[in-house]
Design an enzyme around this catalytic site. Structure first.
Site, mmCIF file in Angstrom:
data_model
loop_
_atom_site.group_PDB
_atom_site.id
_atom_site.type_symbol
_atom_site.label_atom_id
_atom_site.label_comp_id
_atom_site.label_asym_id
_atom_site.label_seq_id
_atom_site.Cartn_x
_atom_site.Cartn_y
_atom_site.Cartn_z
ATOM 1 C CB CYS A 198 49.827 74.525 54.530
ATOM 2 S SG CYS A 198 48.157 75.153 54.196
ATOM 3 C CG HIS A 236 35.606 76.107 60.313
ATOM 4 N ND1 HIS A 236 35.972 75.915 58.997
ATOM 5 C CD2 HIS A 236 36.707 76.623 60.929
ATOM 6 C CE1 HIS A 236 37.232 76.293 58.832
ATOM 7 N NE2 HIS A 236 37.693 76.725 59.988
ATOM 8 C CD GLU A 253 37.944 71.986 56.201
ATOM 9 O OE1 GLU A 253 37.985 70.741 56.306
ATOM 10 O OE2 GLU A 253 38.864 72.739 56.577
ATOM 11 C CB SER A 308 43.279 79.955 62.604
ATOM 12 O OG SER A 308 44.063 78.865 62.143
ATOM 13 C CG ASN A 355 45.739 75.476 61.229
ATOM 14 O OD1 ASN A 355 46.896 75.760 61.488
ATOM 15 N ND2 ASN A 355 44.983 76.227 60.432
ATOM 16 C CB SER A 368 45.935 80.710 58.169
ATOM 17 O OG SER A 368 45.613 80.592 59.539
#
Length: 396
Positions: free
Chosen positions: A56, A173, A175, A311, A313, A374
């Site tokens: 992305c 995580h 984030e 990951s 997503n 990613s």
């Protein structure tokens, strides 16, 4: 005047590093498939790609900044606080370029000196980490994704207005740790992280009916802020998300919580006590929507989801395939495709790899390839070529 020891703009060296980035991560084969209807047929195997996949904008930007920083400061020590994105091949390439990881072997903040350069990953870091780097005096290059920054703004606004931030995400995580820490920037700010609908329903039940606050607090443990008290801090909540969660689940969680407030307080009062914003990043949403479309519009015999096991997503793409009843495997990279009788993969919610036998039957197949935000296109090509090699099918 800005801080001379901080930048989130890069160094204007895109032209200088562009060829290297393309060599490391691009794929002529994937570009060809994109131009030819996102499909490739070779022998008795057809591959189909969703219309959105792979890197992305935020990941592209983080990688470009890392390459630019290495180009800008060839003689300096360069570090990243943690994985820049969740892809082992990308992180391994950065290590090969002489970039160290502060949370890895040989890393550590105590060894930093003012002449060092430190990259912040796309996930962002906590204010405490940022303060520590400022106190050392390192040059900080910030690659935090804009979608993550948008969530931070909402969480900080919740805290300022006296709302507890209820975050749909994984509490450990990077984030979500960075996001939840923003709730503590304002006096009295609180947060609670729910991983799934089951945890959200426990919170909704407490909001509607009350219950044992100590029991609920114990259930969430480190997923709640240190001073979190359910009896006090669930009176007003604002929903946010880790940007890479499954969008449909985030929306369902927010609605379940809203309904709990309505049943407890009535619609008018619920509107004053409950807030929500859709903070799933557009790239995550687009990749999920594109995979749904692929599986709805085409017969797919087998779905391979390619990308790092940590990951988020990428893992949710695995979830979509399984929910639609398609045989789906999450393989970190092409090396996991050992033979047509052995595939190393990580099942949904598992903590380690498993082995699947006879995963590639000797019949005509349509294989879907999904990749998280990613995963580089080059890895998608490696997977396609590996499947064809196992079938002894040659392509240019």
């Amino acid at each position: 005047m800005g801080d001379p020891r901080y930048t989130n703009k890069g160094f204007g060296l895109k032209q200088a590093i562009g060829g290297q980035v393309v060599r490391d991560y691009a794929s002529p084969l994937v570009d060809r498939m994109r131009a030819e209807g996102f499909a490739l047929t070779a022998g008795d195997v057809t591959f189909r790609l969703p219309r959105e996949f792979g890197f992305c904008y935020g990941v592209d930007r983080a990688i470009e900044y890392a390459y630019e920083t290495r180009e800008k400061f060839p003689g300096k020590r360069l570090f990243i606080t943690g994985e820049i994105i969740h892809n082992p091949r990308v992180n391994g390439r950065l290590v090969a370029m002489g970039i160290g990881f502060l949370d890895g072997p040989g890393g550590g903040y105590d060894a930093l000196v003012p002449d060092d350069v430190v990259l912040l990953p796309a996930f962002g870091v906590t204010p405490a980490t940022m303060d520590r780097l400022r106190s050392i005096g390192c040059l900080v290059v910030d690659t935090t994704c804009g979608s993550v920054l948008n969530v931070w703004k909402n969480v900080e606004r919740y805290a300022k207005d006296g709302f507890t931030s209820l975050i749909h995400g994984k509490w450990d995580h990077e984030e979500t740790r960075a996001t939840s820490s923003r709730a503590l920037l304002h006096p009295g700010g609180q947060y609670l992280v729910v991983r799934d609908m089951g945890e959200a329903e426990a919170v909704a039940g407490f909001i509607e009916h009350g219950g044992d606050p100590e029991g609920l607090r114990a259930r969430f443990g480190p997923a709640a802020s240190p001073a979190f008290d359910p009896a006090v801090h669930l009176e007003r909540i604002g929903c946010a998300n880790q940007t890479t969660m499954l969008a449909s689940e985030s929306l369902a969680i927010a609605e379940a919580l809203r309904q709990a407030f309505v049943r407890r307080h009535g619609a008018d009062e619920a509107a004053r006590r409950f807030r929500t914003f859709d903070t799933i990043c557009s790239a995550t949403q687009e990749r999920q929507d594109a995979l749904h479309s692929l599986l709805r519009e085409h017969r797919v015999d087998l779905l391979l989801v390619i990308g790092g096991y940590n990951s988020s997503n990428t893992t949710h793409l695995l979830e979509i395939g399984l929910e639609r009843g398609v045989p789906t495997f999450h393989a970190q990279d092409a090396d996991r495709l050992v033979s047509d009788a052995l595939l190393r993969h990580q099942p949904l919610h598992a903590a380690a790899e498993s082995e699947a036998g006879s995963w590639l039957p000797r019949v005509a197949l349509t294989i879907g390839i999904a990749a998280g935000a990613s995963t580089p296109n080059g890895e998608i090509e490696r997977v396609i070529r590996r499947v064809l090699a196992l079938r002894r099918i040659a392509i240019a």
